[in-house]
Design a protein around this motif. Structure first.
Motif, PDB file in Angstrom:
ATOM      1  N   LEU A  74      41.039  71.832   0.185  1.00 50.15           N
ATOM      2  CA  LEU A  74      42.073  71.712   1.209  1.00 50.15           C
ATOM      3  C   LEU A  74      43.271  70.913   0.689  1.00 50.15           C
ATOM      4  N   ILE A  75      43.009  69.810   0.007  1.00 51.27           N
ATOM      5  CA  ILE A  75      44.094  69.004  -0.566  1.00 51.27           C
ATOM      6  C   ILE A  75      44.875  69.813  -1.591  1.00 51.27           C
ATOM      7  N   ASN A  76      44.183  70.529  -2.452  1.00 53.30           N
ATOM      8  CA  ASN A  76      44.881  71.325  -3.471  1.00 53.30           C
ATOM      9  C   ASN A  76      45.726  72.424  -2.841  1.00 53.30           C
ATOM     10  N   TRP A  77      45.206  73.066  -1.810  1.00 58.10           N
ATOM     11  CA  TRP A  77      45.964  74.113  -1.124  1.00 58.10           C
ATOM     12  C   TRP A  77      47.223  73.523  -0.478  1.00 58.10           C
ATOM     13  N   LEU A  78      47.072  72.398   0.228  1.00 65.99           N
ATOM     14  CA  LEU A  78      48.216  71.750   0.862  1.00 65.99           C
ATOM     15  C   LEU A  78      49.212  71.228  -0.169  1.00 65.99           C
ATOM     16  N   SER A  79      48.709  70.668  -1.248  1.00 67.85           N
ATOM     17  CA  SER A  79      49.629  70.110  -2.254  1.00 67.85           C
ATOM     18  C   SER A  79      50.437  71.201  -2.938  1.00 67.85           C
ATOM     19  N   ASP A  80      49.845  72.359  -3.154  1.00 64.64           N
ATOM     20  CA  ASP A  80      50.617  73.466  -3.735  1.00 64.64           C
ATOM     21  C   ASP A  80      51.805  73.803  -2.835  1.00 64.64           C
ATOM     22  N   GLU A  81      51.567  73.824  -1.544  1.00 61.69           N
ATOM     23  CA  GLU A  81      52.615  74.151  -0.586  1.00 61.69           C
ATOM     24  C   GLU A  81      53.709  73.076  -0.541  1.00 61.69           C
ATOM     25  N   TYR A  82      53.312  71.830  -0.366  1.00 63.10           N
ATOM     26  CA  TYR A  82      54.297  70.761  -0.182  1.00 63.10           C
ATOM     27  C   TYR A  82      55.001  70.365  -1.482  1.00 63.10           C
ATOM     28  N   PHE A  83      54.282  70.296  -2.572  1.00 57.53           N
ATOM     29  CA  PHE A  83      54.913  69.875  -3.821  1.00 57.53           C
ATOM     30  C   PHE A  83      55.874  70.932  -4.346  1.00 57.53           C
ATOM     31  N   SER A  84      55.584  72.204  -4.086  1.00 55.35           N
ATOM     32  CA  SER A  84      56.518  73.247  -4.529  1.00 55.35           C
ATOM     33  C   SER A  84      57.797  73.230  -3.695  1.00 55.35           C
ATOM     34  N   SER A  85      57.705  72.855  -2.426  1.00 56.91           N
ATOM     35  CA  SER A  85      58.911  72.853  -1.590  1.00 56.91           C
ATOM     36  C   SER A  85      59.643  71.506  -1.577  1.00 56.91           C
ATOM     37  N   LEU A  86      58.919  70.398  -1.759  1.00 58.99           N
ATOM     38  CA  LEU A  86      59.537  69.071  -1.645  1.00 58.99           C
ATOM     39  C   LEU A  86      59.688  68.337  -2.972  1.00 58.99           C
ATOM     40  N   GLY A  87      59.034  68.839  -4.004  1.00 60.85           N
ATOM     41  CA  GLY A  87      59.098  68.191  -5.311  1.00 60.85           C
ATOM     42  C   GLY A  87      57.896  67.298  -5.562  1.00 60.85           C
ATOM     43  N   ASP A  88      57.820  66.790  -6.768  1.00 58.88           N
ATOM     44  CA  ASP A  88      56.702  65.930  -7.178  1.00 58.88           C
ATOM     45  C   ASP A  88      57.019  64.483  -6.830  1.00 58.88           C
ATOM     46  N   ASN A  89      56.859  64.140  -5.562  1.00 60.43           N
ATOM     47  CA  ASN A  89      57.197  62.795  -5.121  1.00 60.43           C
ATOM     48  C   ASN A  89      56.227  62.331  -4.034  1.00 60.43           C
ATOM     49  N   MET A  90      56.328  61.059  -3.693  1.00 61.59           N
ATOM     50  CA  MET A  90      55.431  60.485  -2.691  1.00 61.59           C
ATOM     51  C   MET A  90      55.694  61.031  -1.290  1.00 61.59           C
ATOM     52  N   TYR A  91      56.876  61.539  -1.048  1.00 59.78           N
ATOM     53  CA  TYR A  91      57.166  62.157   0.249  1.00 59.78           C
ATOM     54  C   TYR A  91      56.311  63.418   0.416  1.00 59.78           C
ATOM     55  N   ALA A  92      56.182  64.204  -0.636  1.00 61.04           N
ATOM     56  CA  ALA A  92      55.318  65.386  -0.579  1.00 61.04           C
ATOM     57  C   ALA A  92      53.866  64.966  -0.352  1.00 61.04           C
ATOM     58  N   ALA A  93      53.451  63.878  -1.017  1.00 55.70           N
ATOM     59  CA  ALA A  93      52.088  63.368  -0.825  1.00 55.70           C
ATOM     60  C   ALA A  93      51.873  62.945   0.624  1.00 55.70           C
ATOM     61  N   LEU A  94      52.854  62.263   1.213  1.00 54.56           N
ATOM     62  CA  LEU A  94      52.756  61.856   2.619  1.00 54.56           C
ATOM     63  C   LEU A  94      52.596  63.075   3.518  1.00 54.56           C
ATOM     64  N   ASN A  95      53.328  64.131   3.233  1.00 52.46           N
ATOM     65  CA  ASN A  95      53.217  65.346   4.033  1.00 52.46           C
ATOM     66  C   ASN A  95      51.837  65.975   3.920  1.00 52.46           C
ATOM     67  N   VAL A  96      51.260  65.956   2.733  1.00 53.63           N
ATOM     68  CA  VAL A  96      49.893  66.467   2.562  1.00 53.63           C
ATOM     69  C   VAL A  96      48.932  65.650   3.414  1.00 53.63           C
ATOM     70  N   LEU A  97      49.053  64.335   3.346  1.00 58.13           N
ATOM     71  CA  LEU A  97      48.144  63.451   4.082  1.00 58.13           C
ATOM     72  C   LEU A  97      48.258  63.636   5.589  1.00 58.13           C
ATOM     73  N   THR A  98      49.480  63.723   6.096  1.00 59.58           N
ATOM     74  CA  THR A  98      49.645  63.889   7.546  1.00 59.58           C
ATOM     75  C   THR A  98      49.213  65.277   7.997  1.00 59.58           C
ATOM     76  N   ASP A  99      49.501  66.288   7.184  1.00 58.03           N
ATOM     77  CA  ASP A  99      49.073  67.644   7.527  1.00 58.03           C
ATOM     78  C   ASP A  99      47.550  67.732   7.542  1.00 58.03           C
ATOM     79  N   LEU A 100      46.929  67.077   6.602  1.00 52.55           N
ATOM     80  CA  LEU A 100      45.468  67.082   6.506  1.00 52.55           C
ATOM     81  C   LEU A 100      44.814  66.633   7.808  1.00 52.55           C
ATOM     82  N   VAL A 101      45.274  65.535   8.359  1.00 53.85           N
ATOM     83  CA  VAL A 101      44.639  65.009   9.574  1.00 53.85           C
ATOM     84  C   VAL A 101      45.212  65.594  10.859  1.00 53.85           C
ATOM     85  N   SER A 102      46.443  66.091  10.805  1.00 56.52           N
ATOM     86  CA  SER A 102      47.083  66.585  12.025  1.00 56.52           C
ATOM     87  C   SER A 102      46.859  68.062  12.290  1.00 56.52           C
TER      88      SER A 102
END
Length: 167
Positions: A74-102
């Motif tokens: 699940l994390i890998n699937w979400l990270s592919d989506e967010y990191f490709s659209s937002l870049g390799d940064n902590m903001y993309a990581a935050l989006n993965v984390l919030t999407d995961l639980v929300s």
């Protein structure tokens, strides 16, 4: 109203700072485990309770490995989506984390560790964002030191997937 505006500006500032900090998505699994205080026993020597007998240890490892695969995928699937659209940064990581639980509670609730304390998880990504801001975390900070023992999860499944479920 002014207090709300100040809070909104401060929050936006913290989000902007996260966009400026590079983040390698291979750290997402250990980061997720650290933020949500998840502990998977994927190897016998990772089990902290030595009172378990051999059968109980094997059962715990098998259960934890199954749950870890669900989380990892699940994390890998979400990270592919967010990191490709937002870049390799902590903001993309935050989006993965919030999407995961929300947005994926039906998948996350399959994980025993999540379902036991589900209300605990909704504020953890925001706490992490504030922590990164307060630490003045930047590209020069040592992410390995921050993640500590959770680094054992980094790329674990990828390195061991062919031997993950013996039989």
């Amino acid at each position: 109203m002014r207090n709300f505006e100040n809070t909104s500006i401060a929050f936006s500032s913290k989000l902007q700072k996260l966009k400026e900090i590079n983040f390698d998505k291979s750290y997402l699994v250990p980061l997720t485990c650290k933020i949500f205080n998840l502990d998977f026993a994927l190897e016998p020597d990772w089990i902290k309770n030595s009172t378990l007998d051999r059968y109980e240890i094997e059962r715990k490892i098998e259960k934890d490995r199954k749950e870890f695969v669900v989380l990892n995928d699940l994390i890998n699937w979400l990270s592919d989506e967010y990191f490709s659209s937002l870049g390799d940064n902590m903001y993309a990581a935050l989006n993965v984390l919030t999407d995961l639980v929300s947005n994926h509670p039906y998948k996350v609730k399959k994980l025993k560790q999540f379902s036991q304390r589900s209300d605990f998880y909704f504020y953890r990504p925001t706490e992490w964002m504030i922590d990164m801001h307060e630490r003045n975390f930047d590209d020069n900070n040592n992410l390995d030191e921050y993640l500590g023992e959770y680094l054992k999860y980094q790329n674990y499944y990828e390195k061991n997937r062919f031997n993950f479920f013996p039989n």
